[in-house]
Enzyme design. Structure first.
Site: not given
Ligand code: ZN
Ligand code: ZN
Length: 330
Positions: A180-182, A209
């Site tokens: 996951y990342c932004t 996210i």
């Protein structure tokens, strides 16, 4: 009464663009004509942007971009904001929309092979299973402001360090890896790279996210989500929220990130409001004395961020609460 409403749009798209340098110039003019502010990166591999403006301008922007067949699939993450999230409009050409150092599309090409996309609710259901590793592919200062419970991080200061750090994951080769990342953009490359390195079961949180916050209530995300505009971080968890970061000066819990008001230091760190008042937005007493110290307005955000990097200081920085001063873009 002022009835103007504003939005901030976060998006990316891996889709080939011919003559990307010219496209960047034209796109900048287009954004300016709409009165938008923000930061967009254009490369042959696609687009990566955060733009902000009136609700009408943002709608017009999304409609126009979606009308282009290359970008029809873009999933805009829309935030309502009290004011535009940037001061200026930048649209720049770069070799990659996320700097990984892997410019050759023959090495990894997210359009051809990438981790399976999980929608926020699918991610939420899968992340606590036994054979799952949750991997945060963002930088350490982002991780320190907020992250998923039990997430693994590679302690990198910039995404371009990611490829060389993969060795540390060797022992998880038989596990399911959920990245996951932004906003999802880094995961496209990170998961593609994991597959290339022989990891077989690789998934990525689609929309990152930010989308997870909107569609799954941000459950089990501790702290806030670091963002690359003047909001610095945004709350995403409305289910079981908590704060994980602490003030560098007094140790109290705070999600507030600032840049040191001394332009030559410009350290990017967490500081509570009280210490911000006491130190006038500086990381230390020494920085308060600097002749070019900027005026602290309580936000700790300055339009012009000097790019000079003190390498000696960075190499000394081992502790997790000492994030880097040069900030990459999502
Ligand atoms: Zn403090
Ligand atoms: Zn300082």
């Amino acid at each position: 009464m002022n009835m103007t409403t504003y939005q901030t749009l976060l998006y990316y798209c891996y889709s080939p663009i011919n003559n990307a340098e010219q496209f960047a110039q034209d796109h900048l003019e287009f954004c300016k004509s709409l009165g938008l502010v923000g930061r967009i990166i254009v490369a042959e591999e696609g687009l990566n942007g955060t733009v902000s403006g009136t609700t009408e301008a943002c709608q017009q922007y999304m409609d126009t971009v979606h009308a282009d067949r290359r970008f029809a699939k873009i999933d805009f993450k829309i935030d309502e904001v009290p004011e535009p999230s940037f001061i200026k409009m930048h649209c720049r050409y770069k070799p990659e929309i996320v700097h990984s150092g892997l410019r050759d599309p023959k090495i990894i090409d997210p359009n051809k092979q990438t981790g399976k996309h999980l929608e926020p609710t699918e991610f939420m259901e899968m992340k606590d299973q036994e054979d799952v590793i949750i991997l945060d592919v963002r930088s350490n200062y982002e991780h320190n402001v907020g992250h998923f419970k039990n997430a693994l991080t590679l302690d990198i200061e910039n995404f371009r360090e990611f490829p060389e750090k993969l060795k540390e994951l060797e022992k998880y080769k038989d596990k399911k890896i959920l990245t996951y990342c932004t906003g999802g953009i880094k995961c496209e490359k990170a998961s593609a790279l994991l597959l290339k390195e022989g990891f077989e079961d690789v998934y990525q949180l689609h929309g990152g996210i930010i989308k997870y916050g909107k569609e799954a209530g941000g459950k089990d995300f501790d702290g806030e989500c670091y963002v690359f505009d003047n909001r610095v971080s945004v709350p995403v968890n409305s289910v079981n929220p908590s704060i994980v970061s602490t003030c560098r000066n007094c140790g109290t819990t705070t999600a507030k990130m600032i840049n040191c008001a001394n332009p030559e230091c410009n350290e990017h760190f967490t500081q509570c409001d009280e210490c911000g008042q006491k130190l006038d937005g500086c990381c230390s007493r020494a920085c308060m004395e600097h002749p070019r110290k900027r005026i602290y307005d309580g936000t700790g955000y300055y339009v012009k961020i000097p790019q000079a990097v003190n390498l000696e200081k960075i190499s000394k920085r081992k502790h997790k609460n000492f994030p880097p001063k040069s900030v990459e873009t999502t």
